[in-house]
Design a protein around this motif. Sequence first.
Motif, PDB file in Angstrom:
ATOM      1  N   UNK A  39       7.079   7.843  35.502  1.00 41.94           N
ATOM      2  CA  UNK A  39       7.022   7.064  36.743  1.00 41.94           C
ATOM      3  C   UNK A  39       8.129   7.451  37.722  1.00 41.94           C
ATOM      4  N   UNK A  40       9.360   7.490  37.264  1.00 41.15           N
ATOM      5  CA  UNK A  40      10.496   7.796  38.153  1.00 41.15           C
ATOM      6  C   UNK A  40      10.381   9.221  38.678  1.00 41.15           C
ATOM      7  N   UNK A  41      10.050  10.162  37.813  1.00 41.70           N
ATOM      8  CA  UNK A  41       9.969  11.568  38.221  1.00 41.70           C
ATOM      9  C   UNK A  41       8.868  11.771  39.268  1.00 41.70           C
ATOM     10  N   UNK A  42       7.698  11.200  39.023  1.00 39.33           N
ATOM     11  CA  UNK A  42       6.585  11.352  39.963  1.00 39.33           C
ATOM     12  C   UNK A  42       6.903  10.633  41.280  1.00 39.33           C
ATOM     13  N   UNK A  43       7.566   9.481  41.200  1.00 33.66           N
ATOM     14  CA  UNK A  43       7.944   8.766  42.425  1.00 33.66           C
ATOM     15  C   UNK A  43       8.908   9.609  43.253  1.00 33.66           C
ATOM     16  N   UNK A  44       9.918  10.166  42.621  1.00 33.79           N
ATOM     17  CA  UNK A  44      10.886  10.986  43.355  1.00 33.79           C
ATOM     18  C   UNK A  44      10.240  12.258  43.896  1.00 33.79           C
ATOM     19  N   UNK A  45       9.322  12.847  43.128  1.00 32.03           N
ATOM     20  CA  UNK A  45       8.603  14.027  43.610  1.00 32.03           C
ATOM     21  C   UNK A  45       7.743  13.659  44.822  1.00 32.03           C
ATOM     22  N   UNK A  46       7.070  12.528  44.760  1.00 29.45           N
ATOM     23  CA  UNK A  46       6.240  12.068  45.879  1.00 29.45           C
ATOM     24  C   UNK A  46       7.092  11.838  47.120  1.00 29.45           C
ATOM     25  N   UNK A  47       8.254  11.237  46.937  1.00 29.70           N
ATOM     26  CA  UNK A  47       9.147  10.993  48.071  1.00 29.70           C
ATOM     27  C   UNK A  47       9.683  12.305  48.639  1.00 29.70           C
ATOM     28  N   UNK A  48       9.976  13.264  47.767  1.00 31.26           N
ATOM     29  CA  UNK A  48      10.433  14.572  48.251  1.00 31.26           C
ATOM     30  C   UNK A  48       9.333  15.261  49.051  1.00 31.26           C
ATOM     31  N   UNK A  49       8.086  15.118  48.584  1.00 32.11           N
ATOM     32  CA  UNK A  49       6.946  15.677  49.304  1.00 32.11           C
ATOM     33  C   UNK A  49       6.803  15.019  50.680  1.00 32.11           C
TER      34      UNK A  49
END
Length: 182
Positions: free
Chosen positions: A52-62
């Motif tokens: 969850x945290x990794x995908x959230x941070x990746x989404x925010x970076x995108x």
Amino acid sequence: AYLYPDSYDYIALSKSLSENFTFGHNAYEIFRAPLYPVFLAVISKITSHSYFIIITLFSQAFLDSITSVLIAKTYNNLFKAQKYIYPFAAGLMYAVSPLAAVAATHILSETLFNFFLIILFFLISNYKTEKISGIYIGFFMGLLVLTRNVFLPLSIAFIALLFLKTKSLKFLTASLLVCFTI
């Protein structure tokens, strides 16, 4: 390092939304704007808890990357730059901004808010037809209010200033109706 005290509230709200379809359990939580917890709830539904945290941070970076590109395009629309180095520099300055980088690497609503705000500025810089632009501008103002409550009084001022620029009652009606319907 990626969680602030506000982050725990956003995560609790997203968990409440994804599991019980309710928005919070105490009075403090209802003062949070709902769109960022919905964003997190969607991510939690499509990923496992461990990612969850990794995908959230990746989404925010995108989203932050798209924001940089939109800043360059908005700059180009506003200033009709003959040299592409200026819009590129504007987007690059946001991309390497320490505040933007910190916001994108923490569970906070700033990245989503910046993304919608730059889309709003991009639409304003591309203003062409009154009805369509008024609807889109009102839509993104509504999303901004749903992301951070602080934009509510600013949206009224924004619409007033845009009305003074366009002097169009159709634009005013469309943007007000869509913004406050959302």
